[in-house]
Design a protein around this motif. Structure first.
Motif, short mmCIF file in Angstrom:
data_model
loop_
_atom_site.label_atom_id
_atom_site.label_comp_id
_atom_site.label_asym_id
_atom_site.label_seq_id
_atom_site.Cartn_x
_atom_site.Cartn_y
_atom_site.Cartn_z
N ALA A 1 1.99 2.73 -15.23
CA ALA A 1 1.80 2.71 -13.78
C ALA A 1 0.36 3.06 -13.43
O ALA A 1 -0.28 3.87 -14.10
CB ALA A 1 2.76 3.71 -13.12
N VAL B 1 -1.81 -3.71 -9.36
CA VAL B 1 -1.01 -2.50 -9.26
C VAL B 1 0.19 -2.64 -10.19
O VAL B 1 0.89 -3.66 -10.16
CB VAL B 1 -0.51 -2.27 -7.81
CG1 VAL B 1 0.20 -0.92 -7.72
CG2 VAL B 1 -1.67 -2.33 -6.84
N SER B 2 0.41 -1.60 -11.00
CA SER B 2 1.57 -1.61 -11.89
C SER B 2 2.43 -0.40 -11.57
O SER B 2 1.93 0.67 -11.23
CB SER B 2 1.11 -1.55 -13.35
OG SER B 2 2.22 -1.34 -14.19
N THR B 3 3.75 -0.59 -11.65
CA THR B 3 4.66 0.55 -11.51
C THR B 3 5.29 0.90 -12.85
O THR B 3 6.32 1.54 -12.91
CB THR B 3 5.77 0.23 -10.50
OG1 THR B 3 6.34 -1.03 -10.85
CG2 THR B 3 5.22 0.18 -9.09
N GLY B 4 4.68 0.42 -13.93
CA GLY B 4 5.21 0.72 -15.26
C GLY B 4 6.21 -0.30 -15.74
O GLY B 4 6.86 -0.11 -16.77
N GLU B 5 6.36 -1.40 -15.02
CA GLU B 5 7.32 -2.43 -15.40
C GLU B 5 6.68 -3.47 -16.31
O GLU B 5 5.48 -3.43 -16.59
CB GLU B 5 7.85 -3.12 -14.13
CG GLU B 5 8.60 -2.23 -13.18
CD GLU B 5 9.88 -1.70 -13.80
OE1 GLU B 5 10.62 -2.49 -14.42
OE2 GLU B 5 10.13 -0.50 -13.68
N GLU C 1 4.02 -11.72 -9.39
CA GLU C 1 4.89 -10.54 -9.35
C GLU C 1 6.24 -10.79 -10.00
O GLU C 1 6.99 -9.85 -10.25
CB GLU C 1 5.10 -10.12 -7.88
CG GLU C 1 3.82 -9.63 -7.24
CD GLU C 1 3.97 -9.48 -5.73
OE1 GLU C 1 5.11 -9.43 -5.23
OE2 GLU C 1 2.93 -9.42 -5.05
N TRP D 1 3.28 -5.20 -9.97
CA TRP D 1 3.84 -4.91 -8.64
C TRP D 1 3.09 -5.72 -7.59
O TRP D 1 3.66 -6.27 -6.67
CB TRP D 1 3.70 -3.40 -8.36
CG TRP D 1 4.13 -3.02 -6.98
CD1 TRP D 1 3.33 -2.70 -5.92
CD2 TRP D 1 5.47 -2.93 -6.49
NE1 TRP D 1 4.07 -2.42 -4.81
CE2 TRP D 1 5.40 -2.54 -5.13
CE3 TRP D 1 6.73 -3.13 -7.07
CZ2 TRP D 1 6.51 -2.36 -4.34
CZ3 TRP D 1 7.85 -2.94 -6.28
CH2 TRP D 1 7.75 -2.57 -4.93
N GLU E 1 -3.27 1.71 -10.68
CA GLU E 1 -3.87 0.56 -10.01
C GLU E 1 -5.35 0.50 -10.33
O GLU E 1 -6.01 1.54 -10.46
CB GLU E 1 -3.61 0.59 -8.50
CG GLU E 1 -4.50 1.43 -7.65
CD GLU E 1 -4.00 1.42 -6.20
OE1 GLU E 1 -4.32 0.47 -5.49
OE2 GLU E 1 -3.32 2.38 -5.80
#
Lengths: 424, 389
Positions: A354, A373-377, A70, A381, A356
């Motif tokens: 973003a 899981v991605s939050t667009g970063e 992460e 995540w 999952e």
């Protein structure tokens, strides 16, 4: 806090002994024990030599790999996850890369897919021979151990020729693979494909025909298909129970649907069935390796998108592996845009939309799944791993209780757990 | 006995003791090298020529190690157990004749420490004492794994001793004497001028039982359950360190050598062999040594090849196969011996032994082939289901 609970940090011993009562013996098998596959601890309750209780304790090899991903960018995750299940590093990388690719909505080019299949199947062989080696050793067949490691050595040499490393390659990356396969590696693979089936014959001569080996494995550690399903057990253990469930066939990835292979099953659901399944899987894997190596089409091994393709075009110089001089010339002297991409990717990494995903692959031990899981970063995540060693180990009590203490050893060996993957 | 007699006796004791110590050192080294060769390794090759001094170096290292006595052990028993294990292992060699007699002046010297009239019983008695070393070590350690090792070994060694004793009874019946020298003499001569009168041929079933029981008695793979490394870590000697651990190690290898020596005496004609016309007194010990080496190799070979038998199967094999088989064989031998005056005894015994041996081999081959067919049938191509699609 019940007396049945045991923890990796200890302090549980006196309660376990008290709960057992007078006429029972509690044996603490591990975490330091010659046959616990690293640092598995099993608290066994015995009546004579019969097992009446068995509690596996995990967590001694916890590395925090899941958590660490992460705080690293998406590509660096490869170098982390490859270290989890250290006997099948390519599968970790593959499942992770596939899940990132799924989030990105890209697909690796065909040549990269074929290289992935090639490496994974070689890896399956190297993992299964270690099963034979350690499993044999645990039942006292010391020669089997050395033969197994000899074959693994051959495979690791091929890995070294292709990726530069024997283990922990970080070679399969989101978007493709790090490098193309060098010419001489294919020759070595062809040699191996030629040679290895005879080696499997040797194992069969040493073990399959050995009455003691059969006696130690037949009818031991039985876990039927229904129980496998209830406990989430996958891989050779499930196939040995007669269920032909193999993700390469059931949910093909990396073009597995184009390869010709069979999914070996056994009906006995015991340690011998698992042994037979693994032996036959090695024979099938070598077929796939052969097909993948022969059918390797020319083409790129990484997606063309410069915003994703990891820029380090490596070359094998006289001083080992290093950056390609051509590539350095391009970014330093010729293309401003290439320099920008390089800078962005190396410092920040690429961003992933973003969302999952859960992507499973068929590792040598069963279903290895990555829930990402991605939050667009530019970093994940959450990366959660469904490791088959962890899930399969929970079936140990169901298999071992009622048997003898010597059968616990055979049963653990037949599960072939890798604690690095189990504890992550 | 006069003074010279005593000197000769002490010299023989020293020779046997030195031989056994050196033999253990060489056996450990040879085993490691042989197993290494079978497993495509190199094995110890650093200390001395071909690494032959490796065992000596290991032994010296163990001498200088701290002799740890853990808390909670039964101290006196714990300290005595290694001695109980190692002394009988030395003693049983006393009855082994390792050569013929030779003359010093008018004195006839036997190449044997003691030709007891109950020689072979002495060997069995010493074998039984060995068990005490293991049991006491495991019991006094006050820890789980050694206790398991001790319980297993007491059961295993006692039951295999019965089989071993019965196989010896058959030989004693055939030879008509309990003296080891007498048993060797009973194996003199040949059939057809080249097949020696070894009990390994005429008493083949007893020979096989004796070898199997011998492996089990000396806790060697595939019957090394008292120390089953992957289950009991090290079994009965788990808590021992330093020189006391070394004594258990010594006892195990002494037992291998002694069992091989006794098997040579009982079944392979002892020191008998063709004797060339020069250096006559040297040949019998050489023949004896060569036969012992072959048998020790069998021990090593088994270790490199076979997985460990499970404890309950081992007991079942001992009680349900070995003991009944040797009982039947003792009866058969006794009948033949009783028929002796009627038919030529040697011929009868030899014929029956060969027939029984061939029968046993045929049965073994059939069982093995059947098993092989059973599992090989389940190989690729057959009963393989295609999943998914």
């Amino acid at each position: 806090m019940s007396a049945r609970e045991v923890w990796a940090q200890g302090g549980d011993w006196s309660r376990a002994v008290e709960a057992a009562g007078e006429d029972r013996i509690i044996v603490n098998l591990g975490p330091q024990h010659p046959s616990t596959h690293g640092v598995l601890r099993i608290v066994i309750e015995l009546d004579g030599e019969t097992v009446i209780g068995c509690r596996p304790v995990v967590g001694y090899l916890h590395t925090g790999i899941e958590k660490n991903t992460e705080v690293r960018n998406w590509v660096q995750g490869c170098a982390f996850v490859t270290r989890m299940d250290y006997l099948s590093p390519f599968f970790n990388e593959l499942a992770y890369s596939l899940s990132v690719e799924k989030l990105l909505g890209i697909e690796a080019p065909p040549r990269a897919q074929a290289i992935r299949v090639l490496l994974c199947e070689l890896n399956r062989i190297s993992s299964h021979v270690v099963y034979l080696a350690t499993g044999g050793m645990e039942l006292g067949a010391l020669s089997a151990m050395l033969y197994g490691f000899r074959e693994r050595e051959t495979v690791l040499d091929i890995f070294e020729a292709i990726t530069g490393l024997r283990m922990n390659h970080a070679f399969i990356r989101p978007g493709g693979v790090a490098l193309d396969v060098p010419g001489d590696a294919l020759g070595r693979i062809a040699e191996f494909v030629e040679d290895f089936p005879h080696r499997v014959d040797d194992y069969e001569d040493l073990l399959t025909d050995n009455p003691i080996w059969l006696e130690r494995n037949r009818g031991i550690g039985v876990l039927g298909a229904r129980d496998c399903a209830a406990l989430g057990v996958t891989g050779p253990v499930l196939r040995a129970a007669g269920v032909p469930w193999d993700l390469r066939r059931a949910q093909p990835y990396c073009g597995y649907e184009n390869y010709e292979f069979e999914v070996p099953v056994a009906e006995t659901a015991d340690c011998l069935g698992r042994y037979a399944v693994r032996i036959r899987e090695m024979r099938e894997s070598i077929r796939i390796v052969d097909q993948a190596a022969r059918g390797l089409l020319p083409g790129p091994v990484m997606v063309e998108d410069p915003k994703i393709a990891w820029p380090s075009r490596l070359s094998l110089g006289p001083d080992g592996i290093g950056n390609s001089p051509d590539y350095i010339r391009t970014i330093m002297g010729e293309s401003m845009e290439a320099l920008i991409h390089h800078f962005k990717l190396v410092t920040e990494g690429f961003r992933v939309p973003a969302g999952e995903v859960y992507v499973p692959v068929e590792s040598p031990r069963g279903e290895l799944g990555f829930h990402v899981v991605s939050t667009g970063e530019a970093r994940p995540w959450r990366v959660h791993v469904r490791d088959p060693s962890f899930v399969n180990l929970q079936a140990l009590p169901a298999m071992a209780v009622g048997g003898l203490i010597a059968d616990v050893i055979a049963t653990v060996a037949s599960l072939d757990p890798v604690m690095g993957g189990c504890d992550r | 006995m006069d003074a010279i007699g005593w000197i000769i006796l002490v010299a023989k004791v020293l020779i046997v003791f030195a031989f056994l110590m050196v033999a253990v050192i060489v056996t450990v080294w040879a085993e490691r090298r042989t197993v290494a060769f079978m497993q495509q390794r190199i094995g110890p090759n650093r200390v001395g020529p071909f690494g032959i001094l490796q065992t000596l170096a290991d032994g010296l290292k163990l001498f200088f190690k701290e002799d740890v006595v853990p808390a909670g052990v039964d101290r006196a028993v714990y300290l005595a157990a290694p001695l109980v294990a190692v002394i009988p292992a030395f003693m049983s060699f006393a009855i082994v004749p390792w050569g013929n007699t030779f003359r010093i002046g008018r004195r006839v010297v036997e190449m044997q420490l003691a030709d007891l009239n109950v020689g072979i019983l002495f060997f069995l008695a010493m074998g039984s004492l060995m068990v005490y070393g293991v049991v006491l070590a495991g019991w006094s350690s006050g820890s789980t794994y050694p206790l398991f090792g001790a319980v297993r070994s007491s059961a295993q060694m006692i039951s295999y001793e019965i089989a071993m004793g019965l196989s010896v009874v058959a030989v004693v019946l055939a030879a008509g004497t309990l003296s080891t020298r007498g048993i060797v003499d009973a194996q003199a001569g040949t059939w057809f001028g080249f097949v020696p009168h070894w009990f390994a041929i005429s008493q083949l079933p007893a020979f096989v039982v004796f070898l199997l029981a011998g492996i089990a008695e000396s806790n060697r793979p595939p019957f090394d359950l008292p120390e089953a490394e992957t289950e009991l870590v090290a079994g009965y000697h788990l808590e021992y360190s330093g020189v006391r651990f070394m004594m258990f190690f010594l006892a195990e290898y002494l037992h291998v050598i002694t069992t091989s020596a006794i098997a040579t005496t009982l079944f392979l004609g002892g020191w008998r062999g063709p004797i060339p016309p020069f250096a006559r007194p040297v040949w019998p010990p050489l023949w004896f040594l060569a036969k012992v080496v072959v048998l020790v190799f069998v021990f090593v070979w088994a270790r490199a090849t076979l997985p460990r038998v499970r404890y309950d199967r081992l007991m079942a094999f001992g009680w349900k196969v070995l003991i009944p088989a040797s009982l039947v064989w003792v009866m058969a031998t006794a009948t033949l011996v009783a028929l002796g005056p009627v038919v030529s005894r040697a011929t009868l015994v030899a014929g029956t032994g060969l027939a029984a041996g061939a029968l046993a081999l045929w049965w073994l081959a059939r069982v093995t082939l059947a098993r092989r067919a059973g599992i090989r049938a389940a190989r690729p191509g057959e009963e393989v289901a295609r999943g998914g699609r």
